[in-house]
Design a protein around this motif. Sequence first.
Motif, PDB file in Angstrom:
ATOM      1  N   LYS A 190       0.827  -1.210   0.000  1.00  0.00           N
ATOM      2  CA  LYS A 190       0.000   0.000   0.000  1.00  0.00           C
ATOM      3  C   LYS A 190       0.861   1.261   0.000  1.00  0.00           C
ATOM      4  N   SER A 191       1.838   1.297   0.922  1.00  0.00           N
ATOM      5  CA  SER A 191       2.687   2.498   1.007  1.00  0.00           C
ATOM      6  C   SER A 191       3.496   2.670  -0.273  1.00  0.00           C
ATOM      7  N   THR A 192       3.964   1.557  -0.824  1.00  0.00           N
ATOM      8  CA  THR A 192       4.742   1.620  -2.072  1.00  0.00           C
ATOM      9  C   THR A 192       3.885   2.206  -3.195  1.00  0.00           C
ATOM     10  N   ALA A 227      -3.466   9.424   1.361  1.00  0.00           N
ATOM     11  CA  ALA A 227      -3.373   9.227   2.804  1.00  0.00           C
ATOM     12  C   ALA A 227      -2.937   7.795   3.091  1.00  0.00           C
ATOM     13  N   ASP A 228      -1.898   7.665   3.906  1.00  0.00           N
ATOM     14  CA  ASP A 228      -1.339   6.354   4.237  1.00  0.00           C
ATOM     15  C   ASP A 228      -1.695   6.006   5.674  1.00  0.00           C
ATOM     16  N   GLU A 229      -2.723   5.200   5.849  1.00  0.00           N
ATOM     17  CA  GLU A 229      -3.235   4.821   7.165  1.00  0.00           C
ATOM     18  C   GLU A 229      -3.359   6.044   8.073  1.00  0.00           C
ATOM     19  N   PRO A 230      -4.167   7.014   7.649  1.00  0.00           N
ATOM     20  CA  PRO A 230      -4.194   8.308   8.335  1.00  0.00           C
ATOM     21  C   PRO A 230      -4.707   8.242   9.770  1.00  0.00           C
TER      22      PRO A 230
HETATM   23 MG    MG Z   1       2.266   0.989   4.747  1.00  0.00          MG
END
Ligand code: MG
Length: 228
Positions: free
Chosen positions: A52-54, A173-176
């Motif tokens: 996900k972050s990638t 948004a990354d796991e906000p």
């Molecule tokens: Mg991540």
Amino acid sequence: MSDRAIDKTVELRDVRRSFVQGDAVIEVLRGVNLDIRANEIVALLGPSGSGKSTLLQAVGLLEGGFEGSIKLNGEETAHLSASGHTRIRRDMLGFVYQFHHLLPDFSALENVVMPQLIAGTNESEAEARAETLLRSLGLGERLNHKPSKLSGGEQQRVAVARALANAPKLVLADEPTGNLDEATADLVLAEFIRLVRQEGSAALIATHNERLAAKMDRIVRLHEGVLT
Ligand code: MG
Ligand code: ADP
């Protein structure tokens, strides 16, 4: 460029990314395709380590090393220089991370003013906009508080206001709300979604919380390097 192209805020085609670790090559993204329309809020689901972050780093033009086509607002970004990427990030993207990354020595208001000044907005306009955003997130009584004087949920609301400060076409948004307790996470996410809708931005929001994802317009899932 046709209006039709611009209606797609994000257009990913066959996006790939692998990492070399010792002798092994980890293929994290194996051909991701994704379209996000203007104003659409998409949840990106997948277990920890699924990429996900990638993927958000790819769309946010935060790192190199990606293959494939990444079009933002109709513009192909794959062959742009670093300064081209910086321009697109500044002009059309807003970011919210799991940890707020607010500037500790500056007030809530100043943290939301700052990105606007960098983008060339004059100070009084930037302050008025920052105050409007913070008030609409229920922080009208917290404008002059420094981050350390705010609760976790309040800090994350300030980070949301900062991400929206320059009226971005796309919010990433990354796991906000990943760092907040469940009740606070629900409240902050609901406010976040409401504000994104009100501002008319599109959004791609990574989470591993199915319940929160269900509140968005659409869910995409990362599984073995592709979206389903
Ligand atoms: Mg991540
Ligand atoms: P998620 O955000 O879904 O938890 P990530 O995108 O952070 O997943 O990571 C996906 C996979 O890529 C993981 O196996 C992770 O170890 C690997 N990875 C991420 N960044 C790097 C890196 N810079 N170098 C090597 N491996 C990486």
